[in-house]
Design an enzyme around this catalytic site. Structure first.
Site, PDB file in Angstrom:
ATOM      1  CB  THR A 190     -21.671  -9.956   3.898  1.00 16.15           C
ATOM      2  OG1 THR A 190     -21.225 -11.032   3.055  1.00 16.15           O
ATOM      3  CG2 THR A 190     -21.570 -10.382   5.353  1.00 16.15           C
ATOM      4  NE  ARG A 213     -14.791  -7.305   3.248  1.00 15.23           N
ATOM      5  CZ  ARG A 213     -16.040  -6.949   3.580  1.00 15.23           C
ATOM      6  NH1 ARG A 213     -16.269  -5.747   4.108  1.00 15.23           N
ATOM      7  NH2 ARG A 213     -17.041  -7.776   3.409  1.00 15.23           N
ATOM      8  CG  ASP A 216     -17.249   1.691 -10.355  1.00 13.31           C
ATOM      9  OD1 ASP A 216     -16.801   0.788 -11.096  1.00 13.31           O
ATOM     10  OD2 ASP A 216     -18.035   1.488  -9.416  1.00 13.31           O
ATOM     11  CD  GLU A 249     -11.930  -5.741   9.978  1.00 13.25           C
ATOM     12  OE1 GLU A 249     -12.840  -6.579  10.099  1.00 13.25           O
ATOM     13  OE2 GLU A 249     -12.034  -4.720   9.304  1.00 13.25           O
ATOM     14  N   GLY A 274     -21.899  -1.100   8.364  1.00 14.82           N
ATOM     15  CA  GLY A 274     -23.127  -1.650   7.765  1.00 14.82           C
ATOM     16  C   GLY A 274     -24.115  -2.205   8.768  1.00 14.82           C
ATOM     17  CG  HIS A 277     -15.971  -4.799   9.458  1.00 15.87           C
ATOM     18  ND1 HIS A 277     -15.215  -5.717   8.786  1.00 15.87           N
ATOM     19  CD2 HIS A 277     -17.032  -4.541   8.650  1.00 15.87           C
ATOM     20  CE1 HIS A 277     -15.788  -6.003   7.620  1.00 15.87           C
ATOM     21  NE2 HIS A 277     -16.893  -5.302   7.523  1.00 15.87           N
ATOM     22  CG  ASP A 279     -16.529   0.256   9.785  1.00 12.56           C
ATOM     23  OD1 ASP A 279     -16.738   0.225  11.019  1.00 12.56           O
ATOM     24  OD2 ASP A 279     -17.062  -0.535   8.988  1.00 12.56           O
ATOM     25  CB  SER A 327     -17.602 -10.450   6.394  1.00 17.51           C
ATOM     26  OG  SER A 327     -17.187  -9.859   7.605  1.00 17.51           O
ATOM     27  CB  THR A 344     -13.440  -0.807  -4.160  1.00 19.87           C
ATOM     28  OG1 THR A 344     -12.478  -1.089  -3.135  1.00 19.87           O
ATOM     29  CG2 THR A 344     -13.209   0.602  -4.686  1.00 19.87           C
TER      30      THR A 344
HETATM   31  N1  LIG Z   1     -17.857  -1.745   6.567  1.00 17.48           N
HETATM   32  C1  LIG Z   1     -18.954  -2.426   6.350  1.00 17.48           C
HETATM   33  O1  LIG Z   1     -19.682  -2.734   7.285  1.00 17.48           O
HETATM   34  C2  LIG Z   1     -19.338  -2.778   4.955  1.00 17.48           C
HETATM   35  C3  LIG Z   1     -18.385  -2.942   3.984  1.00 17.48           C
HETATM   36  N2  LIG Z   1     -18.753  -3.249   2.692  1.00 17.48           N
HETATM   37  C4  LIG Z   1     -17.685  -3.372   1.695  1.00 17.48           C
HETATM   38  O2  LIG Z   1     -17.878  -2.337   0.748  1.00 17.48           O
HETATM   39  C5  LIG Z   1     -17.780  -2.879  -0.557  1.00 17.48           C
HETATM   40  C6  LIG Z   1     -18.697  -2.094  -1.470  1.00 17.48           C
HETATM   41  O3  LIG Z   1     -20.032  -2.359  -1.123  1.00 17.48           O
HETATM   42  P1  LIG Z   1     -21.207  -2.238  -2.211  1.00 17.48           P
HETATM   43  O4  LIG Z   1     -21.261  -0.872  -2.745  1.00 17.48           O
HETATM   44  O5  LIG Z   1     -22.406  -2.800  -1.582  1.00 17.48           O
HETATM   45  O6  LIG Z   1     -20.654  -3.212  -3.342  1.00 17.48           O
HETATM   46  P2  LIG Z   1     -20.991  -3.174  -4.884  1.00 17.48           P
HETATM   47  O7  LIG Z   1     -20.478  -4.444  -5.450  1.00 17.48           O
HETATM   48  O8  LIG Z   1     -22.420  -2.824  -5.079  1.00 17.48           O
HETATM   49  O9  LIG Z   1     -20.119  -1.956  -5.452  1.00 17.48           O
HETATM   50  C7  LIG Z   1     -18.735  -1.988  -5.578  1.00 17.48           C
HETATM   51  C8  LIG Z   1     -18.338  -1.063  -6.709  1.00 17.48           C
HETATM   52  O10 LIG Z   1     -16.916  -0.984  -6.738  1.00 17.48           O
HETATM   53  C9  LIG Z   1     -16.515  -0.951  -8.102  1.00 17.48           C
HETATM   54  N3  LIG Z   1     -15.098  -1.327  -8.242  1.00 17.48           N
HETATM   55  C10 LIG Z   1     -14.561  -2.560  -8.392  1.00 17.48           C
HETATM   56  N4  LIG Z   1     -13.230  -2.467  -8.511  1.00 17.48           N
HETATM   57  C11 LIG Z   1     -12.920  -1.154  -8.450  1.00 17.48           C
HETATM   58  C12 LIG Z   1     -11.698  -0.430  -8.514  1.00 17.48           C
HETATM   59  N5  LIG Z   1     -10.523  -1.033  -8.704  1.00 17.48           N
HETATM   60  N6  LIG Z   1     -11.736   0.922  -8.387  1.00 17.48           N
HETATM   61  C13 LIG Z   1     -12.935   1.557  -8.202  1.00 17.48           C
HETATM   62  N7  LIG Z   1     -14.125   0.920  -8.172  1.00 17.48           N
HETATM   63  C14 LIG Z   1     -14.110  -0.424  -8.269  1.00 17.48           C
HETATM   64  C15 LIG Z   1     -17.471  -1.922  -8.776  1.00 17.48           C
HETATM   65  O11 LIG Z   1     -17.506  -1.725 -10.172  1.00 17.48           O
HETATM   66  C16 LIG Z   1     -18.778  -1.584  -8.088  1.00 17.48           C
HETATM   67  O12 LIG Z   1     -19.500  -0.586  -8.794  1.00 17.48           O
HETATM   68  C17 LIG Z   1     -18.165  -4.358  -0.426  1.00 17.48           C
HETATM   69  O13 LIG Z   1     -17.523  -5.142  -1.391  1.00 17.48           O
HETATM   70  C18 LIG Z   1     -17.710  -4.705   0.965  1.00 17.48           C
HETATM   71  O14 LIG Z   1     -16.415  -5.222   0.915  1.00 17.48           O
HETATM   72  C19 LIG Z   1     -20.061  -3.353   2.333  1.00 17.48           C
HETATM   73  C20 LIG Z   1     -21.050  -3.199   3.260  1.00 17.48           C
HETATM   74  C21 LIG Z   1     -20.759  -2.962   4.665  1.00 17.48           C
HETATM   75  O1  LIG Z   2     -21.625  -6.693   4.126  1.00 13.31           O
HETATM   76  C1  LIG Z   2     -20.395  -6.566   4.214  1.00 13.31           C
HETATM   77  O2  LIG Z   2     -19.624  -6.713   3.258  1.00 13.31           O
HETATM   78  C2  LIG Z   2     -19.809  -6.228   5.520  1.00 13.31           C
HETATM   79  O3  LIG Z   2     -18.703  -5.771   5.606  1.00 13.31           O
HETATM   80  C3  LIG Z   2     -20.622  -6.509   6.732  1.00 13.31           C
HETATM   81  O4  LIG Z   2     -21.222  -5.383   7.260  1.00 13.31           O
HETATM   82  C4  LIG Z   2     -19.702  -7.118   7.738  1.00 13.31           C
HETATM   83  O5  LIG Z   2     -20.415  -7.645   8.796  1.00 13.31           O
HETATM   84  P1  LIG Z   2     -20.100  -9.123   9.314  1.00 13.31           P
HETATM   85  O6  LIG Z   2     -20.535 -10.033   8.223  1.00 13.31           O
HETATM   86  O7  LIG Z   2     -18.620  -9.241   9.516  1.00 13.31           O
HETATM   87  O8  LIG Z   2     -20.911  -9.261  10.544  1.00 13.31           O
END
Ligand SMILES: NC(=O)C1=CN([C@@H]2O[C@H](COP(=O)(O)OP(=O)(O)OC[C@H]3O[C@@H](n4cnc5c(N)ncnc54)[C@H](O)[C@@H]3O)[C@@H](O)[C@H]2O)C=CC1
Ligand SMILES: O=C(O)C(=O)[C@H](O)COP(=O)(O)O
EC number: 1.1.1.290
Length: 375
Positions: A66, A208, A146, A237, A257, A254, A232, A45, A175
């Site tokens: 990611t 995010r 959602d 960042e 995940g 961050h 997180d 990312s 989200t």
């Molecule tokens: N901190 C970390 O290490 C990580 C962060 N992330 C972040 O978390 C986000 C979510 O991850 P996933 O669940 O895997 O993605 P996903 O795409 O499976 O789910 C996101 C959900 O958010 C909903 N959404 C979109 N706009 C919205 C709004 N305005 N209000 C409420 N809901 C809304 C979508 O309809 C979808 O169901 C990712 O896009 C990524 O940015 C994901 C994985 C790790």
């Molecule tokens: O999958 C995502 O979306 C994430 O936020 C990742 O966990 C972030 O990890 P990096 O890609 O920044 O190493």
């Protein structure tokens, strides 16, 4: 064929070497000259993938290991005829386990039971839906928000964000970062929302940084109304606000995940997509890559209390191990990224076999994602 991979993608060199010559490079910033003869680029990312990075370069495929894709201009990639794949859901379980660890720590600190609280989940995709299932397995009431899924007519009960703000004790955000459009999430948590939040709420952001107006959050945390925050992700960042870090109950770099399973799934998902793209489809079972976990098996006696669950999950992952180092190094140039690059191995709950003498406990633990068995 030359394939550039981010150096923070476990197993990438080993896997992509099956398909071509691999060069591992830092992602922030990515060395421009390495792109001059690259046919494919695998990022995380921290790399902004857009016209200014790739125009005039020979890259024909971009993979991001990611779930989030806000760092990728996928419309430009499509217009330039460059193939693209992300890794949806790869690290969803890791984020859920981060949230559970945080909530059970706060429950212990503040003397409440999670099952007496209502958890509002905003964004019910890969992370949010798994979090909901595990909270329900524990008997916790949830409220889901959602709007895209509600508008699509997906099954389930979806509520407006306002209802969660008014009723949920805990708000947890999962989200994508959408800068505009009908489902924009940039500063979804702003000064207005924070002002409407009743006292004694918990707010978690593990999606995010920009989904929460960090300046407004700092103001709110500096005011008289009791509010507990777990962050997180930060705005921006890696140069997070030190004042904000001081005010949050749990703050991490961050890494929500960052289970080994989550990162490995990210790599295998983009590897499989790229192998398909070049007409050499291959699949990689995750078990063929992962080492044995540090703790493989425990026995658990009796019924499952939340205190016992806290001790059990912390055999696998305790979020405080990531909070402390961030507080130690925050503000020093390069250290945020170093915490992420040299991340100590972390496993998911499924890596732990739990032998139970109580059938209900075994059943709940299975629903929570442990490899539980009845003795
Ligand atoms: N901190 C970390 O290490 C990580 C962060 N992330 C972040 O978390 C986000 C979510 O991850 P996933 O669940 O895997 O993605 P996903 O795409 O499976 O789910 C996101 C959900 O958010 C909903 N959404 C979109 N706009 C919205 C709004 N305005 N209000 C409420 N809901 C809304 C979508 O309809 C979808 O169901 C990712 O896009 C990524 O940015 C994901 C994985 C790790
Ligand atoms: O999958 C995502 O979306 C994430 O936020 C990742 O966990 C972030 O990890 P990096 O890609 O920044 O190493």
């Amino acid at each position: 064929m030359k394939i550039l991979v981010d150096e923070n993608m476990p197993y990438a060199v080993e896997l992509f070497s099956r398909l071509g010559n691999v060069q591992a490079v830092p992602g922030r910033p990515i060395p421009q000259d390495a792109l001059n003869d690259a046919d494919a680029l695998m990022v995380r990312s921290v790399t902004k993938v857009n016209e200014s990075l790739l125009a005039g370069k020979p890259v024909k495929f971009v993979g991001t290991a990611t779930a989030g894709t806000d760092h990728v201009d996928d419309a430009w990639l499509a217009s330039a005829g460059i193939g693209f794949s992300a890794a949806p859901g790869c690290n969803a379980i890791a984020v859920v386990e981060y949230v559970f660890s945080s909530l059970l720590i706060l429950a212990q600190r503040d003397g409440f039971q999670l099952r007496d609280k209502t958890v509002g989940i905003i964004g019910v995709g890969n992370v949010g839906s798994r979090l909901n299932a595990r909270l329900e397995a524990l008997g916790v009431r949830t409220l889901l928000c959602d709007p895209p899924r509600a508008d699509r007519g997906d099954a389930g009960e979806f509520w407006p964000l306002d209802k969660l703000v008014a009723e949920a004790d805990i708000l947890t955000f999962h989200t994508p970062l959408n800068m505009s459009g009908p489902y924009a999430t940039h500063h979804l948590v702003d000064a207005d929302l924070l002002a409407r939040l009743p006292a004694d709420r918990i707010l978690i952001n593990a999606c995010r940084g920009e989904v929460v107006d960090n300046a407004a959050l700092l103001d709110a945390l500096s005011g008289n109304k009791k509010l507990t925050a777990v962050l997180d992700v930060w705005e921006p960042e890696p140069d997070l606000s030190l004042a904000l870090l001081e005010k949050v109950a749990i703050g991490t770099a961050h890494i929500a995940g960052y289970s080994l399973e989550g990162k490995a799934r990210g790599t295998t998902q983009v590897f499989e997509a790229f192998s398909q793209f070049i007409g050499q489809p291959q699949t990689v079972p995750l078990d063929s890559l992962l080492p044995a976990p540090e703790f493989a098996e425990v026995t658990l006696s009796g019924a499952l209390s939340e205190a016992k669950l806290l001790r059990l999950i912390h055999l696998v992952y305790d979020v405080r191990r990531d909070d402390r180092p961030l507080r130690r190094v925050a503000g020093k140039p390069g250290e945020f990224d170093k915490l992420r690059k040299f991340y100590e191995e972390r496993r998911e709950w499924s890596s732990l076999r739990v032998i139970c003498d109580d059938a209900t406990t075994a059943d709940v633990l299975k629903k929570l994602g442990f490899n539980s068995q009845l003795k």
